[in-house]
Write a protein that holds these residues in place. Structure first.
Motif, PDB file in Angstrom:
ATOM      1  N   PHE A 118      50.645  45.463  44.522  1.00  0.00           N
ATOM      2  CA  PHE A 118      50.570  44.057  44.902  1.00  0.00           C
ATOM      3  C   PHE A 118      49.248  43.641  45.542  1.00  0.00           C
ATOM      4  O   PHE A 118      48.877  42.479  45.488  1.00  0.00           O
ATOM      5  CB  PHE A 118      51.724  43.699  45.835  1.00  0.00           C
ATOM      6  N   TYR A 119      48.528  44.595  46.179  1.00  0.00           N
ATOM      7  CA  TYR A 119      47.280  44.246  46.871  1.00  0.00           C
ATOM      8  C   TYR A 119      46.048  44.955  46.313  1.00  0.00           C
ATOM      9  O   TYR A 119      44.932  44.604  46.684  1.00  0.00           O
ATOM     10  CB  TYR A 119      47.397  44.572  48.366  1.00  0.00           C
ATOM     11  N   GLY A 120      46.210  45.977  45.498  1.00  0.00           N
ATOM     12  CA  GLY A 120      45.077  46.712  44.957  1.00  0.00           C
ATOM     13  C   GLY A 120      44.479  47.708  45.922  1.00  0.00           C
ATOM     14  O   GLY A 120      43.387  48.223  45.685  1.00  0.00           O
ATOM     15  N   ILE A 121      45.159  48.016  47.010  1.00  0.00           N
ATOM     16  CA  ILE A 121      44.661  48.972  47.993  1.00  0.00           C
ATOM     17  C   ILE A 121      44.956  50.384  47.491  1.00  0.00           C
ATOM     18  O   ILE A 121      46.104  50.702  47.167  1.00  0.00           O
ATOM     19  CB  ILE A 121      45.312  48.728  49.374  1.00  0.00           C
ATOM     20  N   GLY A 139      46.729  42.860  35.163  1.00  0.00           N
ATOM     21  CA  GLY A 139      45.329  42.524  35.353  1.00  0.00           C
ATOM     22  C   GLY A 139      44.961  41.901  36.689  1.00  0.00           C
ATOM     23  O   GLY A 139      43.805  41.571  36.904  1.00  0.00           O
ATOM     24  N   TYR A 140      45.904  41.712  37.578  1.00  0.00           N
ATOM     25  CA  TYR A 140      45.590  41.182  38.904  1.00  0.00           C
ATOM     26  C   TYR A 140      46.657  41.658  39.883  1.00  0.00           C
ATOM     27  O   TYR A 140      47.670  42.204  39.490  1.00  0.00           O
ATOM     28  CB  TYR A 140      45.474  39.655  38.902  1.00  0.00           C
ATOM     29  N   ASN A 141      46.378  41.444  41.152  1.00  0.00           N
ATOM     30  CA  ASN A 141      47.313  41.836  42.208  1.00  0.00           C
ATOM     31  C   ASN A 141      47.966  40.580  42.750  1.00  0.00           C
ATOM     32  O   ASN A 141      47.319  39.781  43.424  1.00  0.00           O
ATOM     33  CB  ASN A 141      46.576  42.602  43.308  1.00  0.00           C
ATOM     34  N   PRO A 142      49.243  40.367  42.477  1.00  0.00           N
ATOM     35  CA  PRO A 142      49.878  39.070  42.713  1.00  0.00           C
ATOM     36  C   PRO A 142      50.007  38.623  44.167  1.00  0.00           C
ATOM     37  O   PRO A 142      50.172  37.438  44.412  1.00  0.00           O
ATOM     38  CB  PRO A 142      51.254  39.216  42.074  1.00  0.00           C
TER      39      PRO A 142
END
Length: 164
Positions: A118-121, A139-142
């Protein structure tokens, strides 16, 4: 067990690790340097502080603060004393990576994967860091606060109604 006792014990063991401390609603909350967070959690679990239960790990995004844009929040619980603590660590988006604690708490596995999703961490050393809730080609972190919450064609609502 009191907040003062826990804070003193942590500061004695990690004198330069705690950036700030507060007690919102009686819940001891510490902001910790990213480099020290895993060592501190390990000490809190294995020492007489006995924080043996990991309640939650989650991410957070503050897009207006570039030095502390992303963060990870850990909730630990000492079940014998019924004492909880919140640990926060923040970092710029460019260095969105912290050490995994899956070797300390096996339950951290899915929590870290969810935060990654959810955050790309990224969690350095995680045994299976991949998306868990979203599709791999999303393709993205919502949960990053960089997407409009409402349809741009609507005039009756705007993002300020949602705390932004």
């Amino acid at each position: 067990m009191t907040s003062e006792f826990v804070l003193e014990a942590i500061n004695r063991e990690f004198p330069d690790a705690v950036i700030s401390s507060s007690e919102p609603y009686g819940f001891l909350t510490l902001e910790v340097k990213k480099e020290e967070i895993k060592k501190m959690i390990h000490h809190m679990k294995e020492s007489s502080l006995n924080f043996m239960f990991l309640t939650d790990i989650c991410g957070i995004h503050f897009p207006d603060n570039k030095e502390k844009e992303l963060g990870v929040i850990y909730h630990l619980h000492n079940l014998q004393e019924n004492f909880r603590i919140r640990l926060k660590t923040f970092f710029p988006r460019e260095s969105a990576e912290v050490d995994t604690i899956t070797d300390l708490f096996s339950g951290a596995n899915w929590m870290e994967r969810e935060t990654f999703d959810f955050y790309g961490i990224k969690f350095k050393g995680h045994p299976d860091l991949r998306v868990i809730m979203n599709t791999e080609d999303l393709g993205y972190n919502p949960l990053l606060k960089e997407y409009a919450l409402e349809d741009g064609t609507r005039t009756d609502k705007d993002d300020s109604m949602f705390g932004r």
